[in-house]
Design an enzyme around this catalytic site. Structure first.
Site, PDB file in Angstrom:
ATOM      1  N   GLY A 311       0.831  -1.196   0.000  1.00  0.00           N
ATOM      2  CA  GLY A 311       0.000   0.000   0.000  1.00  0.00           C
ATOM      3  C   GLY A 311       0.865   1.245   0.000  1.00  0.00           C
ATOM      4  N   GLU A 312       0.396   2.279   0.685  1.00  0.00           N
ATOM      5  CA  GLU A 312       1.101   3.562   0.811  1.00  0.00           C
ATOM      6  C   GLU A 312       1.158   4.364  -0.484  1.00  0.00           C
ATOM      7  OE1 GLU A 312       5.040   3.126   2.400  1.00  0.00           O
ATOM      8  OE2 GLU A 312       4.418   1.866   4.075  1.00  0.00           O
ATOM      9  N   GLY A 313       0.685   3.793  -1.599  1.00  0.00           N
ATOM     10  CA  GLY A 313       0.879   4.431  -2.893  1.00  0.00           C
ATOM     11  C   GLY A 313       2.170   4.013  -3.567  1.00  0.00           C
TER      12      GLY A 313
END
Length: 346
Positions: A311-313
């Site tokens: 995740g997190e971009g």
């Protein structure tokens, strides 16, 4: 609530774009996926010479009450700890953003422990985390609407500053559980196809997670409409991303879609306005079970397959250089006529 109007892409520019791509000094189709990507960029930005400006990733962070049901391998306090890591510049998304010249914004959408004001932290918190949807709806309808509105506002701010390419990341312990329930209810797929190990559950933990989610879905059987499903199972960060997707498409921005959680938020946005998908570049297929099936729901062909599950971009940041390269070849590569290179024989 009201959402911004998303204009469908105008296909009138397609022949000009395709002709420009085909006239480059290369065999037809030789740049593969970069060619279709360049075409999409031109259509989104409405020009045969697309210029990508101020690439940005917004990371929305929030806690989930369902974490108290033991559906994650990590305790809920990790959300706040990871936000501090983002602010210190030490997370993967920080590294990749620095590497590739991407502006990074961290948004407190509703972390359980209120975070002190800090440079680089945007306070949009709705509450101290959602409630446990294994017992009651995660949010009130008003909270879900407020979160979506906040996500839209963050995007509009960046659009006004000249950003035209944006991605969304997230941080929230137990948010794979929220995403799995959103996916199951909005697609009708079996829960087994939607649920995965998240941050690394063992077999016993995965079985517990599945049991909790099965009970929650049965408890909230009446939640069927997209906004009701979002309020019942979602997180503040997911709701903000859903609003952000809609605002970005309405602003004619190129949208970098990250992993499983971001794609679940996009699912909500797509159910509200299908035109949002035309502005989306699906950056990767994550290792989290459910993401591939969710991508298939959109007919999406992601750019990368790196077995990411962070995740997190991070997937959006890693894919950004491919978009930059697609725009660069369209704008800078010589043409057969201009370079005096012979074309292929008939």
């Amino acid at each position: 609530m009201q959402f911004p109007e998303i204009t469908p892409l105008d296909d009138a520019l397609r022949p000009e774009l395709q002709a420009a791509i085909d006239d480059k000094t290369k065999p037809l189709g030789a740049l593969g996926r970069l060619e279709s990507l360049a075409l999409q960029l031109g259509l989104i930005l409405g020009t045969a010479r697309p210029v990508l400006q101020r690439p940005t990733v917004i990371v929305f962070a929030a806690d989930h009450g369902v974490a108290d049901a033991g559906v994650s391998a990590y305790p809920a306090e990790v959300t706040a700890q990871m936000v501090q890591n983002f602010l210190a510049g030490g997370a993967a998304i920080n590294v990749f953003s620095r590497q590739h010249g991407i502006a990074l914004e961290i948004v407190d959408a509703g972390v359980r422990a209120p975070l002190p004001a800090a440079p680089g932290l945007v306070n949009c918190r709705i509450a101290d985390g959602t409630r446990n949807f294994a017992v009651e709806p995660a949010m009130t309808p008003e909270q879900a609407a407020a979160a979506m509105t906040a996500g839209m506002a963050r995007v509009l701010r960046h659009a006004q500053q000249g950003c035209n390419v944006i991605g969304f990341g997230e941080m929230g312990i137990a948010n794979t559980s929220a995403a799995a329930c959103l996916m199951q209810r909005l697609t009708g797929l079996p829960l087994a196809d939607c649920i995965g190990r998240g941050t690394g559950l063992d077999d016993a933990g995965l079985a517990r997670k599945r049991e909790v989610l099965e009970r929650a879905l049965a408890l909230h059987a009446d939640a069927q409409a997209p906004l009701d499903v979002l309020a019942t199972f979602g997180g503040f960060e997911i709701a903000m991303m859903a609003g952000a997707f809609l605002a970005a498409a309405a602003s004619r921005m190129v949208i970098l879609v990250d992993g499983f959680i971001a794609t679940a938020a996009l699912l909500v946005a797509q159910r509200l306005d299908p035109n949002v998908l035309q502005y989306c570049v699906f950056t990767h297929c994550s290792h989290e079970r459910g993401h591939r099936a969710l991508l298939d729901q959109f007919g999406a062909a992601p750019l990368l397959a790196l077995d990411l599950r962070l995740g997190e971009g991070t997937g959006a940041a890693l894919a950004w250089p491919l978009l930059a390269s697609a725009a660069a070849f369209l704008n800078e590569m010589a043409t057969f006529s201009g370079a005096g290179v012979s074309t292929a024989s008939p």
